[in-house]
Design an enzyme around this catalytic site. Structure first.
Site, PDB file in Angstrom:
ATOM      1  N   ARG A  47      27.178  19.605 -35.637  1.00  0.00           N
ATOM      2  CA  ARG A  47      26.850  20.653 -36.603  1.00  0.00           C
ATOM      3  C   ARG A  47      28.090  21.093 -37.374  1.00  0.00           C
ATOM      4  NH1 ARG A  47      27.094  26.020 -33.619  1.00  0.00           N
ATOM      5  NH2 ARG A  47      28.042  25.414 -31.661  1.00  0.00           N
ATOM      6  N   GLU A  49      10.102  29.807 -39.145  1.00  0.00           N
ATOM      7  CA  GLU A  49      10.231  28.371 -39.356  1.00  0.00           C
ATOM      8  C   GLU A  49       9.083  27.795 -40.179  1.00  0.00           C
ATOM      9  OE1 GLU A  49      10.979  29.861 -36.518  1.00  0.00           O
ATOM     10  OE2 GLU A  49      13.015  29.190 -36.030  1.00  0.00           O
ATOM     11  N   PHE A  93      12.762  24.441 -32.072  1.00  0.00           N
ATOM     12  CA  PHE A  93      11.813  25.242 -32.836  1.00  0.00           C
ATOM     13  C   PHE A  93      11.013  24.437 -33.855  1.00  0.00           C
ATOM     14  CE2 PHE A  93      15.171  28.684 -32.076  1.00  0.00           C
ATOM     15  CZ  PHE A  93      14.592  29.051 -30.867  1.00  0.00           C
ATOM     16  N   ASP A 139      21.461  28.651 -22.964  1.00  0.00           N
ATOM     17  CA  ASP A 139      20.046  28.935 -23.193  1.00  0.00           C
ATOM     18  C   ASP A 139      19.135  28.209 -22.212  1.00  0.00           C
ATOM     19  OD1 ASP A 139      20.459  30.709 -25.324  1.00  0.00           O
ATOM     20  OD2 ASP A 139      20.749  29.026 -26.685  1.00  0.00           O
TER      21      ASP A 139
END
Length: 178
Positions: free
Chosen positions: A33, A90, A116, A149
């Site tokens: 990223r 989203e 997601f 997470d």
């Protein structure tokens, strides 16, 4: 005027020519990223009608176009901005990106965590079936080792689920050069 005419005609330089224009990346360990953000900055310079947005995760997904300004009204925003804020929506993000692609002036991308994707899978499917080549999705945090997470953010089946859509190219770079 020529920029607008090129945008309407979907005239951009080829991917091969863009790759030649983008500086080589440094070797070494770096989150994709982070290296992706560097590429987005270069693409935004080469494609003036490129805009990008995020479902409330610009900071984590790193798809913010530096010096692009923020789209909207109010504090630090204008309608000339290249960065869109969708909030935690989203499905709305995917629908809006499709609308932008159907309109036909902008090349748009939207970003969120890969886990997601199920929230906007129908809009991705519509874009791929309609062959909307003006829209792309930047899905980050797609590893089984995403950190604090835990299992709820480990999309082990997501990438393979996207690869079955016709007309949808799925790239999962393993390093900055890819």
């Amino acid at each position: 005027a020529s920029e607008l005419e090129d945008a309407v005609a979907d005239k951009t330089m080829s991917a091969e020519d863009m790759i030649k224009e983008i500086p080589a990346t440094e070797s070494g360990a770096e989150a994709t990223r982070v290296s992706g953000n560097k590429i987005i900055q270069e693409v935004s310079k080469l494609v003036p009608n490129y805009i990008s947005g995020s479902a409330d995760l610009h900071g984590s997904c790193r798809n913010y176009i530096e010096d692009g300004g923020n789209f909207g009204t109010g504090f630090d925003k204008s309608y000339a901005g290249k960065n869109l804020y969708f909030g935690i929506r989203e499905h709305a993000m995917g629908s809006i990106l499709n609308g932008i692609a159907y309109h036909g002036i902008f090349k748009a991308s939207g970003s969120t965590f890969a886990v997601f994707v199920d929230y906007f899978r129908p809009t991705i499917r519509v874009a791929s079936l309609a062959e909307l080549n003006r829209v792309s999705y930047i899905l980050t945090h797609d590893s089984i080792g995403v950190g604090e997470d835990g299992p709820t953010h480990q999309p082990v089946e997501t990438v393979s689920g996207l690869r079955v859509f016709p007309n949808l190219d799925v790239w999962r770079p393993s390093d900055a050069e890819e």
